[in-house]
Design an enzyme around this catalytic site. Sequence first.
Site, PDB file in Angstrom:
ATOM      1  N   PHE A 129     127.995 -87.453 -71.059  1.00  0.00           N
ATOM      2  CA  PHE A 129     126.707 -86.728 -70.933  1.00  0.00           C
ATOM      3  C   PHE A 129     125.672 -86.894 -72.022  1.00  0.00           C
ATOM      4  O   PHE A 129     126.244 -87.109 -72.879  1.00  0.00           O
ATOM      5  CB  PHE A 129     127.338 -85.176 -70.911  1.00  0.00           C
ATOM      6  CG  PHE A 129     126.136 -84.144 -70.706  1.00  0.00           C
ATOM      7  CD1 PHE A 129     125.985 -83.857 -69.442  1.00  0.00           C
ATOM      8  CD2 PHE A 129     125.539 -83.432 -71.589  1.00  0.00           C
ATOM      9  CE1 PHE A 129     124.755 -82.921 -68.970  1.00  0.00           C
ATOM     10  CE2 PHE A 129     124.387 -82.438 -71.320  1.00  0.00           C
ATOM     11  CZ  PHE A 129     124.254 -82.300 -70.193  1.00  0.00           C
ATOM     12  N   ASP A 203     135.455 -83.658 -74.984  1.00  0.00           N
ATOM     13  CA  ASP A 203     134.572 -82.688 -74.317  1.00  0.00           C
ATOM     14  C   ASP A 203     135.294 -82.117 -73.046  1.00  0.00           C
ATOM     15  O   ASP A 203     135.494 -82.881 -72.156  1.00  0.00           O
ATOM     16  CB  ASP A 203     133.143 -83.261 -74.077  1.00  0.00           C
ATOM     17  CG  ASP A 203     132.179 -82.190 -73.922  1.00  0.00           C
ATOM     18  OD1 ASP A 203     132.616 -81.148 -73.230  1.00  0.00           O
ATOM     19  OD2 ASP A 203     130.899 -82.574 -74.328  1.00  0.00           O
ATOM     20  N   TYR A 228     129.799 -71.190 -70.714  1.00  0.00           N
ATOM     21  CA  TYR A 228     128.974 -70.934 -69.451  1.00  0.00           C
ATOM     22  C   TYR A 228     129.418 -71.385 -68.244  1.00  0.00           C
ATOM     23  O   TYR A 228     128.845 -71.042 -67.151  1.00  0.00           O
ATOM     24  CB  TYR A 228     127.456 -70.610 -69.788  1.00  0.00           C
ATOM     25  CG  TYR A 228     127.086 -71.973 -70.377  1.00  0.00           C
ATOM     26  CD1 TYR A 228     126.785 -73.183 -69.403  1.00  0.00           C
ATOM     27  CD2 TYR A 228     126.870 -72.395 -71.589  1.00  0.00           C
ATOM     28  CE1 TYR A 228     126.286 -74.256 -69.771  1.00  0.00           C
ATOM     29  CE2 TYR A 228     126.512 -73.823 -72.046  1.00  0.00           C
ATOM     30  CZ  TYR A 228     125.828 -74.691 -71.076  1.00  0.00           C
ATOM     31  OH  TYR A 228     125.674 -75.887 -71.374  1.00  0.00           O
ATOM     32  N   LYS A 229     130.030 -72.543 -68.203  1.00  0.00           N
ATOM     33  CA  LYS A 229     130.548 -73.170 -67.028  1.00  0.00           C
ATOM     34  C   LYS A 229     131.287 -72.505 -66.191  1.00  0.00           C
ATOM     35  O   LYS A 229     131.413 -71.383 -65.887  1.00  0.00           O
ATOM     36  CB  LYS A 229     130.858 -74.692 -67.254  1.00  0.00           C
ATOM     37  CG  LYS A 229     129.386 -75.291 -67.761  1.00  0.00           C
ATOM     38  CD  LYS A 229     129.405 -76.505 -68.124  1.00  0.00           C
ATOM     39  CE  LYS A 229     128.099 -77.360 -68.619  1.00  0.00           C
ATOM     40  NZ  LYS A 229     128.337 -78.540 -69.091  1.00  0.00           N
ATOM     41  N   ARG A 377     125.362 -82.922 -56.548  1.00  0.00           N
ATOM     42  CA  ARG A 377     126.675 -82.370 -57.090  1.00  0.00           C
ATOM     43  C   ARG A 377     127.076 -80.964 -56.687  1.00  0.00           C
ATOM     44  O   ARG A 377     126.202 -80.178 -56.311  1.00  0.00           O
ATOM     45  CB  ARG A 377     126.519 -82.437 -58.466  1.00  0.00           C
ATOM     46  CG  ARG A 377     127.741 -82.197 -59.307  1.00  0.00           C
ATOM     47  CD  ARG A 377     127.438 -82.221 -60.806  1.00  0.00           C
ATOM     48  NE  ARG A 377     126.652 -81.526 -61.366  1.00  0.00           N
ATOM     49  CZ  ARG A 377     126.495 -80.983 -62.619  1.00  0.00           C
ATOM     50  NH1 ARG A 377     127.194 -81.675 -63.519  1.00  0.00           N
ATOM     51  NH2 ARG A 377     125.664 -80.171 -63.001  1.00  0.00           N
TER      52      ARG A 377
HETATM   53  C1  LIG Z   1     126.963 -79.115 -69.990  1.00  0.00           C
HETATM   54  C2  LIG Z   1     127.489 -79.953 -71.065  1.00  0.00           C
HETATM   55  C3  LIG Z   1     126.816 -80.124 -72.232  1.00  0.00           C
HETATM   56  C4  LIG Z   1     125.870 -78.949 -72.788  1.00  0.00           C
HETATM   57  O1  LIG Z   1     125.833 -78.738 -74.147  1.00  0.00           O
HETATM   58  P1  LIG Z   1     125.095 -77.490 -74.625  1.00  0.00           P
HETATM   59  O2  LIG Z   1     125.114 -77.686 -76.152  1.00  0.00           O
HETATM   60  O3  LIG Z   1     125.840 -76.126 -74.266  1.00  0.00           O
HETATM   61  O4  LIG Z   1     123.665 -77.573 -73.935  1.00  0.00           O
HETATM   62  C5  LIG Z   1     127.477 -81.094 -73.379  1.00  0.00           C
HETATM   63  N1  LIG Z   1     128.180 -81.932 -72.881  1.00  0.00           N
HETATM   64  C6  LIG Z   1     128.711 -82.116 -71.663  1.00  0.00           C
HETATM   65  C7  LIG Z   1     129.661 -82.885 -71.243  1.00  0.00           C
HETATM   66  C8  LIG Z   1     128.295 -80.981 -70.622  1.00  0.00           C
HETATM   67  O5  LIG Z   1     128.965 -81.195 -69.234  1.00  0.00           O
END
Ligand SMILES: *Cc1c(COP(=O)(O)O)cnc(C)c1O
Length: 418
Positions: A129, A203, A228-229, A377
């Site tokens: 990401f 992660d 939040y996911k 997705r």
């Molecule tokens: C959604 C996501 C994030 C989001 O990071 P935030 O700090 O919450 O904005 C980071 N890494 C991955 C792999 C994600 O899927």
Amino acid sequence: MTRNAHTRETCLELDKADPLADFRQSFELSDGLIYLDGNSLGAVSRESKASLIETVERQWQPDLIRSWNTAGWVDWPTVFGDRIGALIGAAPGQTIAADGTSINLFKAVVAALRMQSGRKVIVSSKDNFPSDLYITEGAADLFEGTEMRLLPADAEEVDVIALLDKDVAVLTLTHVNYKTARIWDMKRITNAAHALGVLVIWDLAHSAGAVPVNLDEAGADFAIGCGYKYLNGGPGAPGFIYVAKRHLGVAKNPLTGWLGHASPFAFAESYTPAATIESFICGTPQILSFAAMKGALDIFERTSIAALYKKSQALTDLFVDLVEARCGDAGMVLISPREAGMRGSHISFSHEKAFALIQALIARDVVGDFRAPDVARFGFAPLYNSYVDVWDAVQHLVEVLENEEWKRPEFNTQKKVT
Ligand SMILES: *Cc1c(COP(=O)(O)O)cnc(C)c1O
């Protein structure tokens, strides 16, 4: 049921037989909405709403600042951390809920780099990401001479292992790929990294609350993830960070805020980190965000990740089968692993017009998302998505493709958030 023999009726029967079907009652989804984006922002539950109201009306309002003690707010980072820990195979005392994923990744990368003096390489993957890559780059900038070594996008476990050597300080990967949903073999990679003295940060953004994870058993060093996911903690929910017990007291949080101090209320002039996971707290916890997350975690405690993942696999298998059987000629190419056990809880197809396709689906109240350059997705949250949701979503997709609805100009203009 043989492949492709499904009808809307057979999907309704699957819902009737689904032991998790009742959880949908907890979630407040509008009639007719097919929400396939719980991997980006989980749905709101009655439990979360009730918990928010309780926190405001029974704690903040009457007790004001006393609530830090009377309602135990001050301990919420560790209490919630342990509750999340239970969902990711972490024994108590190693996980806190705090800040966000990006910030927690920064803490973990810097802590790990400091533990690895003399080693100058961070390994990650090109298809990680972007925020993870940016944060890692930013952390590397603080340590002179440190460089990034990136795996190509379609790498396998053997490629990861081949890229490691004794110059590598840290390996950081996202367990479930945000685009393809492909799962890394956490234990195998962690073991290979440890054999070379490399520390590993996982992660769990697309894993926590959806996919079985066993951090302790895999021997992970650090892990981070989102609230939040799939955890449904709400927009702005705290993220989490796990630091393996053996590293507590050694790993140092670079964000040396007062609540990570060994005794914050001594108001000492200089920083002494707590010897516990609390040293990874920085400042005051976002109590209202924790309150929303509290309701969401209550729901998880009434089921198990194993049961959720089982349903997730059935939903994603059904979606793949139906899309391929009914839209196969329309240029939808599966980019997620075909084998259910190799993927997380979302499915991605590439399509030349993926952006406009997703917009056309959203206009029909079927909410998935687009990921550049050409990925459509669809996330399946087993707590609230049903088999008939899958059927209906595919029916809409069939119609969007047949009518070429994606050609409409309003579906071809990009918004700020995709
Ligand atoms: C959604 C996501 C994030 C989001 O990071 P935030 O700090 O919450 O904005 C980071 N890494 C991955 C792999 C994600 O899927």
